[in-house]
Design a protein around this motif. Sequence first.
Motif, PDB file in Angstrom:
ATOM      1  N   ASN A   1       8.896  62.752  65.848  1.00  0.00           N
ATOM      2  CA  ASN A   1       9.127  62.798  67.058  1.00  0.00           C
ATOM      3  C   ASN A   1      10.438  62.889  67.065  1.00  0.00           C
ATOM      4  O   ASN A   1      11.457  62.777  68.646  1.00  0.00           O
ATOM      5  N   TYR A   2      11.939  62.403  66.136  1.00  0.00           N
ATOM      6  CA  TYR A   2      12.754  62.796  66.159  1.00  0.00           C
ATOM      7  C   TYR A   2      13.613  64.344  65.426  1.00  0.00           C
ATOM      8  O   TYR A   2      14.676  64.376  65.590  1.00  0.00           O
ATOM      9  N   LYS A   3      12.894  65.733  66.093  1.00  0.00           N
ATOM     10  CA  LYS A   3      13.103  66.656  65.784  1.00  0.00           C
ATOM     11  C   LYS A   3      13.914  67.482  66.580  1.00  0.00           C
ATOM     12  O   LYS A   3      15.091  67.917  66.589  1.00  0.00           O
ATOM     13  N   THR A   4      14.360  66.714  67.601  1.00  0.00           N
ATOM     14  CA  THR A   4      14.807  67.555  68.799  1.00  0.00           C
ATOM     15  C   THR A   4      15.704  66.464  68.882  1.00  0.00           C
ATOM     16  O   THR A   4      17.049  66.672  69.746  1.00  0.00           O
ATOM     17  N   ALA A   5      15.975  64.603  68.883  1.00  0.00           N
ATOM     18  CA  ALA A   5      17.495  64.505  68.371  1.00  0.00           C
ATOM     19  C   ALA A   5      18.830  65.510  67.841  1.00  0.00           C
ATOM     20  O   ALA A   5      18.279  65.798  67.029  1.00  0.00           O
ATOM     21  N   PRO A   6      19.740  64.865  68.404  1.00  0.00           N
ATOM     22  CA  PRO A   6      21.619  65.287  67.967  1.00  0.00           C
ATOM     23  C   PRO A   6      21.547  65.125  66.127  1.00  0.00           C
ATOM     24  O   PRO A   6      20.744  63.801  65.456  1.00  0.00           O
ATOM     25  N   VAL A   7      21.662  65.987  65.541  1.00  0.00           N
ATOM     26  CA  VAL A   7      21.629  66.347  64.334  1.00  0.00           C
ATOM     27  C   VAL A   7      22.484  64.845  63.486  1.00  0.00           C
ATOM     28  O   VAL A   7      22.290  64.701  62.365  1.00  0.00           O
ATOM     29  N   GLU A   8      23.303  65.000  64.185  1.00  0.00           N
ATOM     30  CA  GLU A   8      23.716  63.422  63.765  1.00  0.00           C
ATOM     31  C   GLU A   8      22.933  62.243  63.825  1.00  0.00           C
ATOM     32  O   GLU A   8      23.403  61.272  62.728  1.00  0.00           O
ATOM     33  N   ALA A   9      22.461  62.424  64.701  1.00  0.00           N
ATOM     34  CA  ALA A   9      21.478  60.493  64.910  1.00  0.00           C
ATOM     35  C   ALA A   9      20.536  61.523  63.067  1.00  0.00           C
ATOM     36  O   ALA A   9      20.152  60.047  62.855  1.00  0.00           O
ATOM     37  N   ILE A  10      20.442  62.319  63.364  1.00  0.00           N
ATOM     38  CA  ILE A  10      19.155  62.470  61.844  1.00  0.00           C
ATOM     39  C   ILE A  10      19.624  62.079  60.811  1.00  0.00           C
ATOM     40  O   ILE A  10      19.338  61.710  59.757  1.00  0.00           O
TER      41      ILE A  10
ATOM     42  N   LEU B   1      28.300  55.437  63.755  1.00  0.00           N
ATOM     43  CA  LEU B   1      30.215  55.026  64.032  1.00  0.00           C
ATOM     44  C   LEU B   1      30.907  55.957  64.002  1.00  0.00           C
ATOM     45  O   LEU B   1      32.014  55.962  64.151  1.00  0.00           O
ATOM     46  N   SER B   2      30.794  56.438  62.404  1.00  0.00           N
ATOM     47  CA  SER B   2      31.556  57.459  62.512  1.00  0.00           C
ATOM     48  C   SER B   2      31.391  58.600  63.271  1.00  0.00           C
ATOM     49  O   SER B   2      32.935  59.359  64.035  1.00  0.00           O
ATOM     50  N   PHE B   3      30.536  59.017  63.398  1.00  0.00           N
ATOM     51  CA  PHE B   3      30.281  60.262  64.035  1.00  0.00           C
ATOM     52  C   PHE B   3      29.866  60.199  65.949  1.00  0.00           C
ATOM     53  O   PHE B   3      31.040  60.911  66.402  1.00  0.00           O
ATOM     54  N   THR B   4      30.061  58.383  66.334  1.00  0.00           N
ATOM     55  CA  THR B   4      30.429  58.739  67.278  1.00  0.00           C
ATOM     56  C   THR B   4      32.118  58.204  67.532  1.00  0.00           C
ATOM     57  O   THR B   4      32.861  58.748  68.993  1.00  0.00           O
ATOM     58  N   ASN B   5      33.030  58.084  66.401  1.00  0.00           N
ATOM     59  CA  ASN B   5      34.570  57.612  66.905  1.00  0.00           C
ATOM     60  C   ASN B   5      34.921  59.158  67.147  1.00  0.00           C
ATOM     61  O   ASN B   5      36.081  59.328  67.569  1.00  0.00           O
ATOM     62  N   VAL B   6      34.382  60.163  66.278  1.00  0.00           N
ATOM     63  CA  VAL B   6      34.556  61.269  66.100  1.00  0.00           C
ATOM     64  C   VAL B   6      34.387  62.042  67.857  1.00  0.00           C
ATOM     65  O   VAL B   6      35.209  62.748  68.625  1.00  0.00           O
ATOM     66  N   ASN B   7      33.052  61.658  68.428  1.00  0.00           N
ATOM     67  CA  ASN B   7      32.218  62.245  69.196  1.00  0.00           C
ATOM     68  C   ASN B   7      31.700  61.084  70.240  1.00  0.00           C
ATOM     69  O   ASN B   7      30.690  61.291  70.583  1.00  0.00           O
ATOM     70  N   PRO B   8      32.559  60.306  70.783  1.00  0.00           N
ATOM     71  CA  PRO B   8      31.468  59.560  71.288  1.00  0.00           C
ATOM     72  C   PRO B   8      30.737  59.834  72.428  1.00  0.00           C
ATOM     73  O   PRO B   8      30.168  59.176  73.087  1.00  0.00           O
TER      74      PRO B   8
ATOM     75  N   LYS C   1      15.477  59.098  72.239  1.00  0.00           N
ATOM     76  CA  LYS C   1      14.743  57.264  71.349  1.00  0.00           C
ATOM     77  C   LYS C   1      15.950  56.636  69.781  1.00  0.00           C
ATOM     78  O   LYS C   1      16.309  56.100  69.569  1.00  0.00           O
ATOM     79  N   LEU C   2      16.002  57.676  69.045  1.00  0.00           N
ATOM     80  CA  LEU C   2      16.718  57.456  68.148  1.00  0.00           C
ATOM     81  C   LEU C   2      18.358  57.228  68.203  1.00  0.00           C
ATOM     82  O   LEU C   2      18.776  56.413  67.751  1.00  0.00           O
ATOM     83  N   VAL C   3      18.501  57.760  68.941  1.00  0.00           N
ATOM     84  CA  VAL C   3      20.432  57.447  69.260  1.00  0.00           C
ATOM     85  C   VAL C   3      20.340  55.965  70.250  1.00  0.00           C
ATOM     86  O   VAL C   3      20.928  55.487  69.520  1.00  0.00           O
ATOM     87  N   LYS C   4      18.575  55.624  70.782  1.00  0.00           N
ATOM     88  CA  LYS C   4      19.259  54.785  71.261  1.00  0.00           C
ATOM     89  C   LYS C   4      19.122  53.609  69.626  1.00  0.00           C
ATOM     90  O   LYS C   4      19.322  52.488  70.292  1.00  0.00           O
ATOM     91  N   ARG C   5      18.207  53.856  69.357  1.00  0.00           N
ATOM     92  CA  ARG C   5      18.027  52.898  68.540  1.00  0.00           C
ATOM     93  C   ARG C   5      19.672  52.464  67.592  1.00  0.00           C
ATOM     94  O   ARG C   5      20.282  51.480  67.322  1.00  0.00           O
ATOM     95  N   LEU C   6      20.191  53.778  66.986  1.00  0.00           N
ATOM     96  CA  LEU C   6      21.403  53.931  66.649  1.00  0.00           C
ATOM     97  C   LEU C   6      22.547  53.048  67.578  1.00  0.00           C
ATOM     98  O   LEU C   6      23.275  52.132  66.659  1.00  0.00           O
ATOM     99  N   ASN C   7      22.330  53.267  68.607  1.00  0.00           N
ATOM    100  CA  ASN C   7      23.665  52.661  69.730  1.00  0.00           C
ATOM    101  C   ASN C   7      23.040  50.476  69.218  1.00  0.00           C
ATOM    102  O   ASN C   7      24.112  50.119  69.889  1.00  0.00           O
TER     103      ASN C   7
END
Length: 145
Positions: A51-60, A92-99, A107-113
């Motif tokens: 289900n996460y194949k299309t999620a951002p690579v950072e989330a994966i 948090l490291s990834f989103t500090n660099v690229n908010p 869905k994966l990003v929403k979970r991580l957020n």
Amino acid sequence: THVVNVIKGQNSTNKPIRVMFRNLEALGYGTCEAVTAKAADGKLVILISSNYKTAPVEAIACLIAHESVHHENTKTYEEEVRAWNTEVKTWLSFTNVNPSLKNSDSKLVKRLNYLSKLYTKDGNQMTSIENLIANNPAYSTLKRG
């Protein structure tokens, strides 16, 4: 760097870990985002929900970071907390660099957020996330200590 080293072979098997997308529901892991398992050849494999194949690579990458902790295979509550901690800190490291990563509809990003909000709300502590783990039936059989 630590996660990359674990994936490359600095782990309990001394062998590289394969990472693959799979239908986890069909494998009996329908409630999981990813799992670490030992393959027939003795190597570890990280299976990520297809289900996460299309999620951002950072989330994966965050899922891979989480699952890399499980190379120890202690099946303890403490190992699970370390894995979630690794996952949220990686996000948090990834989103500090690229908010803008936080803006994905994945869905994966929403979970991580959500996890990162809990973590920061708790003053960069795992209190609320530990409560999620403790109340999740998937982790009810984990040993403590």
